[in-house]
Motif scaffolding. Sequence first.
Motif, short mmCIF file in Angstrom:
data_model
loop_
_atom_site.label_atom_id
_atom_site.label_comp_id
_atom_site.label_asym_id
_atom_site.label_seq_id
_atom_site.Cartn_x
_atom_site.Cartn_y
_atom_site.Cartn_z
N ASP A 126 41.04 31.72 51.08
CA ASP A 126 40.43 30.43 50.77
C ASP A 126 38.92 30.64 50.67
O ASP A 126 38.27 31.00 51.66
CB ASP A 126 40.76 29.42 51.87
N TYR A 142 42.39 22.68 44.17
CA TYR A 142 43.25 23.78 44.62
C TYR A 142 44.57 23.69 43.87
O TYR A 142 45.22 22.64 43.86
CB TYR A 142 43.51 23.70 46.12
N THR A 150 47.63 27.60 47.25
CA THR A 150 46.95 27.82 48.53
C THR A 150 47.65 28.90 49.35
O THR A 150 48.30 28.61 50.34
CB THR A 150 46.87 26.52 49.34
N TRP A 171 44.76 32.53 46.42
CA TRP A 171 44.39 31.13 46.24
C TRP A 171 43.92 30.98 44.80
O TRP A 171 43.15 31.80 44.31
CB TRP A 171 43.24 30.75 47.18
#
Length: 99
Positions: A63, A83, A86, A91
């Motif tokens: 992240d 996003y 995830t 990511w």
Amino acid sequence: MTAAQPLPVSDISAPACGCGCSDEGEPELDVRVIPHAIRHATVFGALGAVPAGGSMRLVAPHDPKPLLAQIAERESGAIEVTYLVTGPDAWTLRLARRA
């Protein structure tokens, strides 16, 4: 001395660069393969090429919160982050430049 040969010149008013490539679709930058020492600079460079109303996808090995904080500071809120995936292995985010 011989006469100068004319250089081929591309029409810069054309929407493409003249190399035959295409800018269609959303570009994706997978930074997992970029050395950590230059990773953020690479993203800043790519993001700088995104026009108003355009976007790019960013694929990261974690992240990227520190990077997103730097982007927010540098771009003064001009970049919207979404996003898409995830983790746990990667990511994927959409970075969109507001129009």
